[in-house]
Scaffold this active site. Structure first.
Site: not given
Length: 185
Positions: A86, A89, A115, A138
């Site tokens: 994450r 982000e 990813c 991903y």
């Protein structure tokens, strides 16, 4: 002189996607530098695929970054790795990321994205970098890759000129093998 590779990440990075490249680079005798928004102890996460429609997330290892983004001079580095999880982000919102990442494309240095790392590439103003290029990520990031102007491939590992892209942490052995080939050139 040993090559120097930059790894940009932050809290909630996928543990394996930071640790595996970091130790693999050290094993090769390269200097691996982990940069984050601020120099601090980062909290990584572990994503797994256990029969859900998406991945699960658990707390991972702690990891100390070496420098903050504002301390990075990208000209000092021979390659760039952007782990997933994450962290992409929010690290993409750091004001230093466009110039850091942009340097590696302008200088045609090796860039490894795995990813969710493709999210970071969205901050580059000149998307022409990605036209006529193919990348993987991903599967949930397919539209992010395509919005860059690149073609998304379902291959779990793909090399296109200076970009090595991987689907997720199970692809790390091939990802690092191909990234290291580019660094050695």
């Amino acid at each position: 002189m040993s090559k120097k590779i930059l790894i940009i990440t932050g809290d909630a990075a996928e543990s394996l996607e930071v640790y595996y490249p970091y130790y693999r680079l050290l094993e090769e005798g390269y200097e691996a530098v982990i940069a984050s928004p601020t120099k601090k102890v980062l909290h990584t996460v572990v994503h797994d695929f256990v029969g859900w429609d998406t991945y699960t997330e658990k707390q991972g290892y702690l990891l100390e970054s070496h420098v903050s983004f504002d301390q990075v001079n990208p000209e000092e580095y021979d390659g760039l790795i952007i782990p997933g999880g994450r962290a992409p982000e929010y690290i993409r919102m750091d004001k230093h990321i466009p110039s850091i990442v942009g340097h590696f494309f302008a200088a045609n240095k090796p860039v490894g994205v795995i990813c969710h790392a493709a999210l970071v590439l969205s901050v580059l103003e000149d998307k022409r970098i990605f036209s006529n290029r193919t990348m993987t990520a991903y599967s949930a990031c397919r539209y992010d890759v395509e919005s860059l102007g690149a073609t998304y491939t379902t291959e779990t590992l793909h090399v296109d000129d200076n970009i090595v892209s991987g689907h997720a942490w199970p692809d790390l052995p091939g990802f690092m093998r191909e990234f290291l080939k580019l660094v050695r050139k």
